[in-house]
Enzyme design. Structure first.
Site, PDB file in Angstrom:
ATOM      1  CG  ASP A 204      -0.148   0.204   2.533  1.00 23.12           C
ATOM      2  OD1 ASP A 204       1.089   0.267   2.505  1.00 23.12           O
ATOM      3  OD2 ASP A 204      -0.802   0.295   3.583  1.00 23.12           O
ATOM      4  CG  ASP A 206       1.510   3.218   4.693  1.00 18.12           C
ATOM      5  OD1 ASP A 206       0.415   2.740   5.020  1.00 18.12           O
ATOM      6  OD2 ASP A 206       2.493   2.518   4.350  1.00 18.12           O
ATOM      7  CG  ASP A 284      -3.740   2.775   4.736  1.00 15.60           C
ATOM      8  OD1 ASP A 284      -4.772   2.494   4.094  1.00 15.60           O
ATOM      9  OD2 ASP A 284      -3.123   1.941   5.423  1.00 15.60           O
TER      10      ASP A 284
HETATM   11  P1  DGT Z   1       4.333  -2.410   2.763  1.00 16.00           P
HETATM   12  O1  DGT Z   1       3.155  -1.496   2.712  1.00 16.00           O
HETATM   13  O2  DGT Z   1       3.992  -3.805   2.406  1.00 16.00           O
HETATM   14  O3  DGT Z   1       5.491  -1.888   1.984  1.00 16.00           O
HETATM   15  O4  DGT Z   1       4.868  -2.438   4.266  1.00 16.00           O
HETATM   16  P2  DGT Z   1       4.946  -1.254   5.280  1.00 16.00           P
HETATM   17  O5  DGT Z   1       6.207  -1.373   6.032  1.00 16.00           O
HETATM   18  O6  DGT Z   1       4.649   0.064   4.625  1.00 16.00           O
HETATM   19  O7  DGT Z   1       3.812  -1.645   6.290  1.00 16.00           O
HETATM   20  P3  DGT Z   1       2.361  -1.029   6.483  1.00 16.00           P
HETATM   21  O8  DGT Z   1       1.906  -0.288   5.288  1.00 16.00           O
HETATM   22  O9  DGT Z   1       1.488  -2.136   6.975  1.00 16.00           O
HETATM   23  O10 DGT Z   1       2.560  -0.047   7.695  1.00 16.00           O
HETATM   24  C1  DGT Z   1       3.557   0.942   7.702  1.00 16.00           C
HETATM   25  C2  DGT Z   1       3.873   1.321   9.091  1.00 16.00           C
HETATM   26  O11 DGT Z   1       2.803   2.042   9.615  1.00 16.00           O
HETATM   27  C3  DGT Z   1       4.110   0.114   9.967  1.00 16.00           C
HETATM   28  O12 DGT Z   1       5.370   0.177  10.545  1.00 16.00           O
HETATM   29  C4  DGT Z   1       3.170   0.223  11.081  1.00 16.00           C
HETATM   30  C5  DGT Z   1       2.443   1.507  10.849  1.00 16.00           C
HETATM   31  N1  DGT Z   1       1.008   1.263  10.851  1.00 16.00           N
HETATM   32  C6  DGT Z   1       0.259   0.621   9.957  1.00 16.00           C
HETATM   33  N2  DGT Z   1      -1.012   0.599  10.354  1.00 16.00           N
HETATM   34  C7  DGT Z   1      -1.042   1.257  11.523  1.00 16.00           C
HETATM   35  C8  DGT Z   1      -2.053   1.582  12.446  1.00 16.00           C
HETATM   36  O13 DGT Z   1      -3.211   1.258  12.267  1.00 16.00           O
HETATM   37  N3  DGT Z   1      -1.671   2.294  13.554  1.00 16.00           N
HETATM   38  C9  DGT Z   1      -0.374   2.676  13.746  1.00 16.00           C
HETATM   39  N4  DGT Z   1      -0.024   3.359  14.830  1.00 16.00           N
HETATM   40  N5  DGT Z   1       0.588   2.375  12.922  1.00 16.00           N
HETATM   41  C10 DGT Z   1       0.254   1.677  11.825  1.00 16.00           C
HETATM   42 MG    MG Z   2       2.838   0.456   3.581  1.00 19.96          MG
END
Ligand code: DGT
Ligand code: MG
Length: 360
Positions: A204, A206, A284
């Protein structure tokens, strides 16, 4: 005269937030083996076991050079007996039988498929599995009741299964920047998540939205979502708004920001007449008051394990509570302010780790 070169021994700090973890490392086979077992444990609801494998994998991710052999594992923190066995087998035989068995099992494959659907967690996936469902076709043919979120997840499954690339992430940033320029001049749009850590793709995008004058960001989410809707770009959205009372009690485990989970219609640049001109992507949006932006940025940049370790370090080593809103010092009974991520690391007495080295 005989001289021997002694390899410097591998020194690894106990918390992932004390370590520099780049995206690329020489242990992908070992990390993949441990992360598969971590994922499989979570599919069985065994969080502690999953975390143990995740911790071990994270230690391997940060090693500054390739392991010379199994003997070097014993000096590393966080490698339990089970992880040690798995690593030894991969190092010696190239594969681990347990990991291969898990990967080929119907249970693992089905749980992986179902939890990949937007809006489906482990509990739902497990229930469907126990009902005998094994595929997206089964969900349809059994008339399985889906939430609105899950319906969108199934409808756009193929598109969402294709990772979002950097160029796509940048075009989403531009889109949101364009929109906010009209809706709220001087608003900031910051790419967080995996892309900020240098990942070339992600599941996704963010984005954190803010405004240098605190208070001006109020209402931005609603107007942005309405604008996206008017442009016919919103395929799905779920917004949640923090109430004033919630926003002021900032020492909470869960985020209290205005936020919106969306599936967006991303218009593709190569729009020929016969080619479909768009694809669905997950975006998001999180709206953050300016004074909380460094905390939100730190909290939303990840990795998830890095975040978990930061909070664990804060609590156990510093008697502080860290979340995406602030940092609370329990000994002083006060919130510590910060105008940058660097200052938060300083408050915690940690060396600053830049985003690209937070791939724990
Ligand atoms: P991706 O999208 O597959 O490349 O992986 P990431 O590392 O971008 O992971 P993602 O998109 O699930 O979340 C990014 C960061 O944001 C992760 O370290 C935790 C944080 N995060 C995600 N959802 C929430 C939430 O609902 N609340 C809080 N506080 N942090 C969140
Ligand atoms: Mg992400």
């Amino acid at each position: 005269q005989v001289t021997t070169t002694v390899e410097p021994s591998l020194q690894v700090a106990p918390y992932a937030c004390q370590r520099r973890t780049p995206l690329d490392h020489p242990h992908s086979a070992l990390v993949m083996a441990l992360e598969t077992l971590a994922e499989a444990a979570l599919f069985e609801g065994e969080e502690a076991r999953g975390l143990a494998f995740t911790r071990a994998a994270s230690v391997l991710r940060c090693l500054p050079r390739a392991l010379r052999g199994t003997h070097e594992l014993s000096g590393l923190p966080g490698i339990g007996a089970h992880s040690h066995r798995v690593l030894q087998e991969v190092l010696e035989d190239g594969v681990c039988v347990e990991v291969e068995t898990v990967k080929q099992s119907e249970r693992y494959q089905t749980m992986k498929l179902f939890t990949q659907i937007f809006g489906v967690g482990v509990r739902t996936a497990d229930r469907w599995y126990r009902e005998g469902l094994r595929s997206l076709g089964d969900l349809r043919s059994h008339g399985t009741r889906l939430t609105r979120e899950q319906q969108a997840g199934v409808q756009y499954f193929e598109d969402l299964a294709v990772p979002v690339g950097q160029a796509e992430a940048e075009s989403l940033v531009c889109l949101v920047l364009d929109a906010t320029a009209h809706l709220l001049p001087n608003a900031s749009v910051t790419l967080a998540g995996g892309f900020r850590r240098g990942k070339p793709c992600g599941h996704d995008v963010d984005l954190l939205l803010s405004h240098p004058e605190e208070g001006r960001e109020v209402g931005l989410l609603g107007s942005l979502v309405a604008w996206l809707g008017e442009q016919d770009l919103l395929l799905y959205q779920h917004s949640s708004y923090s109430t004033a009372a919630e926003a002021s009690s900032s020492c909470r485990a869960l985020d209290r920001f205005d936020r919106c989970f969306t599936i967006l219609r991303l218009v593709l640049p190569t729009a020929g007449t016969r080619v479909r001109a768009w694809r669905a992507v997950r975006l998001d949006l999180v709206v953050v008051p300016h004074s909380q932006l460094p905390f939100a940025l730190l909290g939303w940049t990840g990795s998830r394990h890095f975040e978990r370790e930061l909070r664990r370090f804060a609590r156990h080593e510093r008697e502080m509570v860290l979340n995406s809103h602030g940092l609370y010092d329990m000994r002083q009974g006060t919130f510590l302010l910060a105008s940058s991520e660097e200052e938060i690391f300083q408050h915690l007495g940690l060396d600053y780790i830049p985003p690209t080295l937070r791939n724990a």
